[in-house]
Design an enzyme around this catalytic site. Structure first.
Site, PDB file in Angstrom:
ATOM      1  CE  LYS A  50      -3.735  -2.403   2.349  1.00  9.65           C
ATOM      2  NZ  LYS A  50      -4.413  -2.734   3.617  1.00  9.65           N
ATOM      3  CD  GLN A  71      -3.105  -4.128   6.754  1.00  6.61           C
ATOM      4  OE1 GLN A  71      -3.059  -3.167   5.991  1.00  6.61           O
ATOM      5  NE2 GLN A  71      -3.730  -5.245   6.446  1.00  6.61           N
ATOM      6  CG  ASP A 130      -9.312  -0.060   5.084  1.00  9.73           C
ATOM      7  OD1 ASP A 130      -9.043  -0.231   3.874  1.00  9.73           O
ATOM      8  OD2 ASP A 130      -8.587  -0.444   6.009  1.00  9.73           O
TER       9      ASP A 130
END
Ligand code: NDP
Length: 294
Positions: free
Chosen positions: A61, A105, A128
């Site tokens: 990412k 994460q 997200d």
């Protein structure tokens, strides 16, 4: 079963790497345009602990976001980090005007409550798309940020020219990360949506009804070739390790490709789209924060 669908000679492979590269190039242009207005779009990735898979995801990412021109920072915290310390980090990022996108994460190490962290995150920075406010926005058809993998599925279908209105759209898997948000996105496109899961009766029959079939389960080759309606479009979200150590999807690709009209491979299908949509979300968050919309 409805009207007959054409039987394909063999499926077209939907190239997720190519489509993701197109999206990433478009995002890079958007990042540059924003910079011209004096705003450097930024992403902060928070990594807690040493989970090897998470470290690889975070590295990928970081690399993709940097290549697209974002200002990227990875906050690395030890596995001993307490809930209170992690919450302080998230609060700090929430209030930092220079930070446009924040990604924590998952999964977090044992003892840390991911739900509370997600609840705490500013929905405007939640790239997200997992905060309650963004889930509600998706269900209510309001402006928000959409989870990356389901957004990537829709983008693949759009760019492959698949018409969703009125189609029978079957999803296997009902997670908050993939199945449920994808159902909302397909519904918003006027598809007729069926969500299957581990308690679904006669799963093969439900799959055979699909014009568009999405497998998001996490069971290697669960979906067999004869579960697929001739001419259907198949998206395989699953990422599993086969017995030989290679990556395989939730669909028996070889068998399915003989029946479907189009299908995504694993790897190289949905996977690359997830990162591309993360970049798209970060650009969206930065553009909204700068008041320029998109
Ligand atoms: P979850 O484990 O959270 O959800 C799996 C879903 O599959 C559940 O709803 C479960 O049903 C259902 N399920 C399990 N077994 C069966 C079965 N035998 N028949 C029918 N349904 C079943 O997984 P995720 O949604 O997070 O991920 C799914 C897959 O997608 C994984 O392989 C994951 O690695 C991959 N993935 C890939 C991404 C990408 O970028 N390509 C991103 C995210 C995930 P129930 O609810 O009843 O338990």
């Amino acid at each position: 079963m409805g009207e007959p669908v054409r039987v394909s000679e063999g499926a077209t492979r939907i190239d997720g790497r190519k489509i993701a590269a197109e999206v990433r190039a478009e995002v890079a242009l958007g990042v540059r345009a924003l910079r011209d207005k004096g705003v450097h779009a930024s992403l902060v990735v928070v990594l807690v602990g040493e989970d090897p898979a998470s470290r690889v995801y975070v590295r990928n990412k970081d690399k993709a976001a940097t290549e697209a021109g974002f200002l990227v920072r990875t906050v690395r915290l030890s596995a001993e980090t307490t809930q209170a310390e992690l919450e302080d980090v998230v609060r700090g990022l929430n209030t930092d005007p220079e930070v446009h996108g924040v990604l924590v994460q998952l999964p977090l190490p044992k003892g840390l409550d991911a739900g509370r962290i997600v609840d705490l995150l500013d929905p405007r920075k939640d790239v997200d798309g997992l905060t309650p406010a963004n889930v509600a926005a998706l269900v209510m058809g309001r402006e928000g940020l959409v989870p990356c993998t389901p957004a990537g599925c829709i983008e693949l279908l759009d760019r492959h020219g698949v018409e969703l209105e009125g189609c029978r759209f079957v999803i296997v898997g009902r997670s908050m990360l993939v199945g449920k948000p994808l159902a909302q996105l397909a519904l918003a496109r006027h598809a007729t949506v069926t969500i299957c899961h581990s308690r679904t009766r006669d799963l093969p029959a439900r799959c055979r009804e699909a014009d568009v079939l999405v497998a998001a389960v996490g069971r290697a080759k669960l979906v067999q070739g004869d579960w697929i309606r001739p001419g259907a479009v198949v998206l395989d979200v699953g990422i599993n390790r086969g017995e030989d150590g290679k990556l395989v999807g939730d669909v028996d690709f070889e068998a399915a490709a003989k029946v479907a009209s189009a299908i995504t491979p694993v790897p190289g299908g949905v996977g690359p789209m997830t990162i591309a949509m993360l970049l798209e979300n970060t650009l969206l968050a930065a553009s909204r924060s700068a008041g320029s919309g998109r």
